[in-house]
Design an enzyme around this catalytic site. Structure first.
Site, PDB file in Angstrom:
ATOM      1  N   SER A   1       0.821  -1.209   0.000  1.00 51.42           N
ATOM      2  CA  SER A   1       0.000   0.000   0.000  1.00 51.42           C
ATOM      3  C   SER A   1       0.856   1.260   0.000  1.00 51.42           C
ATOM      4  CB  SER A   1      -0.897   0.001   1.239  1.00 51.42           C
ATOM      5  OG  SER A   1      -1.620   1.203   1.311  1.00 51.42           O
TER       6      SER A   1
ATOM      7  N   ALA B   1       7.014  10.998   4.180  1.00 51.82           N
ATOM      8  CA  ALA B   1       6.071  11.556   5.160  1.00 51.82           C
ATOM      9  C   ALA B   1       4.903  12.145   4.371  1.00 51.82           C
ATOM     10  CB  ALA B   1       6.748  12.619   6.015  1.00 51.82           C
ATOM     11  N   ILE B   2       4.334  11.305   3.490  1.00 50.23           N
ATOM     12  CA  ILE B   2       3.246  11.758   2.629  1.00 50.23           C
ATOM     13  C   ILE B   2       2.038  12.172   3.469  1.00 50.23           C
ATOM     14  CG2 ILE B   2       1.690  11.104   0.735  1.00 50.23           C
ATOM     15  CD1 ILE B   2       4.676  11.277  -0.047  1.00 50.23           C
ATOM     16  N   GLY B   3       1.813  11.474   4.571  1.00 43.87           N
ATOM     17  CA  GLY B   3       0.668  11.796   5.414  1.00 43.87           C
ATOM     18  C   GLY B   3      -0.623  11.193   4.909  1.00 43.87           C
TER      19      GLY B   3
ATOM     20  N   CYS C   1      -1.720   4.902  11.625  1.00 42.25           N
ATOM     21  CA  CYS C   1      -2.235   6.279  11.587  1.00 42.25           C
ATOM     22  C   CYS C   1      -2.279   6.821  13.008  1.00 42.25           C
ATOM     23  CB  CYS C   1      -3.652   6.308  11.031  1.00 42.25           C
ATOM     24  SG  CYS C   1      -3.899   5.504   9.470  1.00 42.25           S
TER      25      CYS C   1
ATOM     26  N   LYS D   1      -2.413  -4.364   9.576  1.00 38.84           N
ATOM     27  CA  LYS D   1      -1.043  -4.037   9.179  1.00 38.84           C
ATOM     28  C   LYS D   1      -0.284  -3.502  10.384  1.00 38.84           C
ATOM     29  CE  LYS D   1       1.634  -1.806   5.548  1.00 38.84           C
ATOM     30  NZ  LYS D   1       1.573  -1.007   4.293  1.00 38.84           N
TER      31      LYS D   1
ATOM     32  N   THR E   1       6.488   0.950   7.738  1.00 37.53           N
ATOM     33  CA  THR E   1       7.790   1.614   7.719  1.00 37.53           C
ATOM     34  C   THR E   1       8.350   1.840   9.123  1.00 37.53           C
ATOM     35  OG1 THR E   1       6.646   3.730   7.610  1.00 37.53           O
ATOM     36  CG2 THR E   1       7.387   2.782   5.527  1.00 37.53           C
TER      37      THR E   1
ATOM     38  N   GLY F   1       8.758  -5.410   3.344  1.00 41.84           N
ATOM     39  CA  GLY F   1       9.829  -4.609   3.942  1.00 41.84           C
ATOM     40  C   GLY F   1      11.127  -4.843   3.206  1.00 41.84           C
TER      41      GLY F   1
ATOM     42  N   GLY G   1       7.134  -3.030  -2.181  1.00 38.50           N
ATOM     43  CA  GLY G   1       6.852  -1.633  -1.882  1.00 38.50           C
ATOM     44  C   GLY G   1       7.794  -0.662  -2.555  1.00 38.50           C
TER      45      GLY G   1
END
Length: 302
Positions: free
Chosen positions: A20, A69-71, A129, A164, A192, A242, A264
């Site tokens: 993802s 750090a896309i958020g 999150c 996850k 991550t 990973g 990924g």
């Protein structure tokens, strides 16, 4: 040879998926990869409402990988269901939707809407999150918080759910057991690892967020170890990820106890990586006369 694997009652043509957040929702990579050849496409995280994500800069290259750090920027569940699911339905691959949220209620909204979409085979719940109601502690970093959100989502989900797991914990086995006890159907790990990069010339953080999620080949040994520990701790099927760059890496995860793998960061380096891993697993099976890929799962010798 048989490359099929079954996870929580869902059968995949092979054990190779996308991780993802690294493959868009399939459309973005469909010019490079024949999605029909993949076991599943795991979409970018989807929330109940559109999220703008973090301020830029949000990505930095580091030795052996990258920080992001896309958020969890995303267009929200309504746009996703209108645009992305119809596109993915055109292909002979399973659809797994990654779900994110800032509160349990946020997750529930998305899970319930996806319950009305039979094309979605499974849900992957991103519990890394920040939990706004818990003072920004991620759901995935406290066993009781993980247990509670898993148990609540199981009440609402029509599809099997994959929790996850975050690697940013003291004991991955404890987290895996909490998810299992709460009724999770499968686990995926690792997400991550928290990292940081500083520009020594400007004496400033490279990422606007200061910290970001580290992914790429450098984290693979940590990920393999955690997948092995989780597989020893629970009976749930595991999707390992990973730092997987090639078929050899993927097979390491299978031997450690994963039933499937997700590619990924390598998608950014080599957009053909997923297809190459599918082919490489078949070549390995042929070389070592493995008739069924399931023979490899957890087959590492003491």
């Amino acid at each position: 040879m048989n490359t099929q694997v079954t996870i929580a009652g869902v059968t995949f043509k092979n054990p190779v998926m996308t991780a993802s957040g690294t493959f868009g929702s399939g459309m973005e990579y469909s010019e490079f990869v024949d999605l029909n050849k993949l076991g599943a496409v795991v979409t970018k995280g989807v929330a109940n409402v559109p999220w703008p994500g973090n301020p830029t800069p949000r990505v930095a290259e580091v030795y052996g990988g990258m920080l992001n750090a896309i958020g969890l920027q995303n267009p929200g569940i309504d746009v996703f269901m209108e645009r992305d699911i119809p596109f993915l339905k055109k292909f002979d691959t399973k659809i797994i939707v990654n779900v994110c949220g800032k509160s349990v209620e946020d997750y529930v909204v998305v899970v319930e809407k996806l319950g009305d979409e039979p094309a979605v085979a499974m849900l992957e719940i991103n519990v890394s999150c920040p939990n706004v109601k818990e003072g920004a502690i991620a759901f995935g970093q406290k066993a009781d918080a993980l247990y509670n959100i898993t148990a609540e989502l199981k009440k609402h989900a029509k599809q099997p759910i994959i929790m996850k797991l975050s690697p940013n914990v003291a004991d991955i086995g404890e987290m895996a057991r909490a998810a299992e006890a709460a009724g999770a159907d499968a686990l995926s790990l690792i997400n991550t690892i928290t990292g940081m990069k500083i520009d020594i010339h400007r004496r400033k953080f490279v990422l606007a967020n200061k910290t970001g999620g580290m992914s790429g080949p450098a984290i693979k040994p940590v990920a393999v170890r955690m997948v092995y520990q989780a597989a020893q701790a629970v009976k749930l099927p595991i999707i390992g990820m990973g730092g997987i760059a090639n078929a050899e890496d993927a097979i390491e995860f299978l031997l450690a106890g994963a039933s499937a793998v997700s590619i990924g960061a390598m998608n950014f380096v080599n957009p053909y990586a997923t297809e190459e891993v599918v082919k490489g697993i078949e070549e390995y099976m042929d070389r070592y006369q493995v008739e069924d890929v399931r023979e490899l799962i957890g087959a590492v010798h003491e």
